[in-house]
Design an enzyme around this catalytic site. Structure first.
Site, PDB file in Angstrom:
ATOM      1  N   HIS A  16     -10.067   2.802  -0.260  1.00  0.00           N
ATOM      2  CA  HIS A  16     -10.233   2.360   1.122  1.00  0.00           C
ATOM      3  C   HIS A  16     -11.071   1.087   1.095  1.00  0.00           C
ATOM      4  CE1 HIS A  16      -9.645   4.304   5.299  1.00  0.00           C
ATOM      5  NE2 HIS A  16      -8.497   4.163   4.691  1.00  0.00           N
TER       6      HIS A  16
ATOM      7  N   ASP B  84      -5.707   7.860 -11.309  1.00  0.00           N
ATOM      8  CA  ASP B  84      -6.193   6.483 -11.459  1.00  0.00           C
ATOM      9  C   ASP B  84      -6.203   5.765 -10.115  1.00  0.00           C
ATOM     10  OD1 ASP B  84      -3.537   5.702 -10.934  1.00  0.00           O
ATOM     11  OD2 ASP B  84      -3.050   5.492 -13.051  1.00  0.00           O
TER      12      ASP B  84
ATOM     13  N   GLY C 136      -2.466   9.133  -8.381  1.00  0.00           N
ATOM     14  CA  GLY C 136      -3.183   7.863  -8.379  1.00  0.00           C
ATOM     15  C   GLY C 136      -2.825   6.977  -7.211  1.00  0.00           C
TER      16      GLY C 136
ATOM     17  N   HIS D 209       0.816  -1.211   0.000  1.00  0.00           N
ATOM     18  CA  HIS D 209       0.000   0.000   0.000  1.00  0.00           C
ATOM     19  C   HIS D 209       0.851   1.263   0.000  1.00  0.00           C
ATOM     20  CE1 HIS D 209      -3.884   1.966   0.574  1.00  0.00           C
ATOM     21  NE2 HIS D 209      -3.309   2.752   1.459  1.00  0.00           N
TER      22      HIS D 209
END
Length: 731
Positions: free
Chosen positions: A95, A493, A530, A49
């Site tokens: 999320h 994006d 993005g 992440h």
């Protein structure tokens, strides 16, 4: 002296999401066993992440520059010049995992995080959008997730005071165990007052701002980089808790502080909290950071260094300030009822040092933490492409009118009014075109300009052919901006995929990025920001590949725009781009024949650009009274939606076979209405664009030649009622 709290075991390493070879890399890097706090820091900084370790190689291939681009990827948000000393600042982030575990707070804090990314750059947020994907409507958890996510988005955005003006909501069984919640925010800033995260200068104060630190969200970033399994519900404590009213105060305090000239660098405390924000600020500026956690404002007693460094409590910022402005900065934040604490300083050591209660809890090389996280060139295979569907093999429905009614009332094609009416899309008073059309439009306050915004992707296309699906996501977003008359500026994006360690999933990601890149280059539509969200799987079953594209366009005169609804009777209806024949992966096949098969329609980017430029020119010259792009559901759905939006019928000539002409999903096409069809036909002939008159507006029915005649009232009933009926539990 460095404090070694507990021994580091293989089990503890695995719990932190680190592979054995990654842990060995840590040992080689620091020459010793890490402390627990250091292990947590590496876990946060090196997870998927935060580090993009599986996608970096391919993200670098995307076109990111252009004459209007002020800041591309690498900062909190992208920045694009819109003239007159103003810039639009925007980004989209996911999320997904938090929203599946705790729908309301997961979605709410997703909105809060993306808003902070925008105002961290010095911009005032003016619009929010979202792209949502849920499992099959009949899955026992779907309605609960929809209700919680929509309430969370509305609860945070409405309270903060930003209009939520657009987005997507779709259903598919492949999202049963892993919904997608992608949030986008758009803001306006002055071009000479953009703020960045790079720290500059040695011995300067590092200041903690905003809300207090708690134990919520610990390991949130790591959790977002893992697949789901039977223990998913146990991850609920890793979901953050948001407070939009505190965030509103944080916005105003930050903008006031920025105007004072006190800010050297600023970073939102998002994923991995204090760890990521401090490391990014120091690493970008080639500086070290020394933090004293005894000074961090905490809302819970007895928090350890490990907990403070990994907490993802919301509504927090980290700044490097000019020392002479400390008192002024403190007074601004205290006026807004927010914490202000000097928690460290910049150093020339290139070290990230954490102190707590007299002990050194971490002493790490800061550049390696941030800039030199693992980067993988993962094996990938190109997915086999299905054969095109021969239109001659697609049977006509027994009742074409019933087929169109079923499609416009299906879960993925029905009105989203139930959703967007829970969002305040009029707050701030600048919303010109509301949700429900091709793109929303917000006025740039104090000017004649407008911003058009849209989010698009067709996952069923991406599953069948990731490359063409990636192209189509960009092309449809570009088309939606053109359809309201806006000049497409740039995109953000959100690349949502399954486990990149599986070569076929990595192949989807690679193919989609290649498609996105080719389309963005051909359409002069650069990617300026993005997010990548991987490991969207449950029990080894991945989601549909979903590379969501958020686009922003500019209207020099916000009054010169188009909307989708028919405006008056007796206006000619024109088809731009010709009749279609591509039925592969179409809504018709899915809803009427119950199959998702075939190759998606190819995207001819040169044709896409020519047709879009032509339409945009017509709108800006005032020659168009209504405009709608043709996408999912084909010409039939586009005509039905225009009739519903305008409450006016139409008489349209449909070539045979009618079901192919109505439901083919060939790209690069639009339907427009106009006062003077002849002038448009002459203009099209000069431009080399295919345009034909296919009918006339008027009446109370949509008449499709000899094929079907449907009352507009029946179309509206079918279109409007599925969502509220579903959410009431009546389906």
């Amino acid at each position: 002296m460095l404090r070694n709290d507990i021994p580091i075991t293989p089990e503890l390493i695995a719990e932190h999401g680190l592979k054995p070879d990654e842990y060995q890399r840590i040992l080689d890097l620091i020459g010793r066993e890490p402390t627990l706090t250091e292990l947590g820091i590496f876990s946060a900084m090196w997870n998927e992440h935060c580090s993009y370790k599986s996608s970096k190689k391919w993200l670098r291939t995307l076109p990111t520059g252009g004459p209007r681009v002020i800041q591309g990827p690498g900062e909190n948000a992208g920045v694009v010049d819109i003239g007159d000393g103003l810039a639009v600042v925007f980004k989209m982030e996911s999320h997904n995992h938090p929203s599946y575990i705790e729908p309301y707070q997961g979605a709410a804090t997703g909105v809060g995080g993306i808003l902070r990314d925008v105002f961290t750059m010095g911009a005032r947020p003016v619009a929010a959008l979202n792209a949502l994907r849920f499992g099959a409507p009949d899955h026992p958890k779907t309605r609960h997730l929809v209700a919680g996510v929509v309430a969370g988005i509305g609860g945070y955005g409405n309270s903060f005071g930003v209009p939520t003006v657009g987005g997507e909501v779709e259903f598919h069984p492949r999202y049963d165990g892993n919904c997608l919640v992608n949030a986008m925010a758009v803001g306006i800033a002055k071009t000479d007052a953009i703020f960045y995260s790079e720290a500059k200068g040695v011995g300067l104060p590092v200041v903690y701002l905003g809300a207090k630190t708690g134990r919520d969200g610990i390991h949130g970033a790591s959790m977002a980089s893992a697949e789901f399994d039977d223990k998913t519900e146990e991850k609920r404590p890793t979901v953050q808790v948001g407070d939009p009213f505190t965030e509103k105060c944080l916005l105003e305090a930050c903008l006031e502080l920025m105007a004072s000239g006190a800010v050297i660098a600023i970073q939102d405390m998002g994923a991995a909290g204090l760890t990521c924000s401090a490391v990014e600020m120091g690493a970008k500026g080639d500086l070290g950071i020394d933090l004293d956690l005894d000074r961090v404002p905490c809302r819970e007693d007895g928090m350890s260094a490990y907990e403070m460094m990994l907490s993802e409590s919301q509504e927090r910022m980290l700044m490097v300030l000019r020392p002479e402005k400390e008192a002024e900065a403190a007074s601004i934040f205290r006026k807004w009822g927010l914490d202000f604490a000097i928690v460290g300083e910049t150093t020339d050591t290139l070290k990230f040092v954490i102190r707590h209660q007299g002990d050194v809890m971490a002493d790490l090389p800061i550049k390696e933490l941030g800039d030199e996280a693992p980067e993988y060139d993962r094996p990938w295979v190109e997915n086999a492409k299905p054969a095109p569907v021969d239109a001659a093999d697609v049977a006509a429905p027994d009742d074409l009118a019933a087929a169109l009614l079923k499609i416009v009332g299906s879960p993925n094609m029905c009105s989203r009014r139930w959703v967007f009416e829970q969002y305040d899309h009029l707050v701030q008073g600048n919303t010109v075109v509301r949700p429900g059309g091709d793109a929303a439009i917000v006025r740039v306050e104090g000017t004649e300009k407008g911003l058009a915004v849209a989010v698009d992707v067709t996952p069923r296309y991406c599953e069948a052919d990731p490359f063409e699906g990636g192209k189509q996501a960009v092309a449809e977003c570009w088309r939606n901006l053109c359809a309201v008359g806006a000049e497409p500026l740039a995109v953000t994006d959100n690349l949502n995929f399954g486990n990149p360690e599986r070569p076929e999933i990595m192949g989807q990601l690679v193919g989609a990025i290649k498609g996105v890149g080719e389309a963005c280059a051909a359409l002069s539509f650069p990617v300026v920001s993005g997010n990548v969200s991987l490991y969207n799987e449950t029990h080894g079953r991945g989601i549909l590949p979903t590379p969501a594209i958020g686009g922003v366009g500019l209207l020099d005169d916000v009054g010169r725009h188009a909307t989708i609804g028919f405006k008056a009777a007796n206006e000619p209806i024109l088809l731009i781009g010709g009749h279609g024949r591509h039925m592969g992966q179409s809504v018709y096949l899915a809803e009427i024949e119950g199959r998702e098969v075939g190759a998606p329609p190819p995207v001819d980017l040169a044709r896409e650009k020519a047709n879009g430029d032509f339409v945009r020119g017509l709108i800006r010259d005032g020659q168009v009274t209504a405009c709608h792009d043709i996408s999912g559901g084909g010409l039939g759905v586009a005509l039905a939606e225009m009739a519903i939006a305008g409450d006016i019928g139409a008489n349209v000539e449909v070539p045979s076979p009618a079901h192919i002409a109505l439901f083919a999903e060939d790209q690069g096409r639009y339907v427009i209405t106009a006062k003077d069809a002849e002038a448009i036909l002459r203009r099209a002939d000069t431009a080399g664009v295919s345009v034909e008159v296919i009918g006339t507006t008027g009446g109370s029915t949509l008449s499709l030649g000899e094929a079907a005649e449907i009352a507009v009232a029946d179309l509206r009933n079918a279109h409007e009622f599925w969502f509220p009926d579903f959410m009431r539990g009546e389906l």
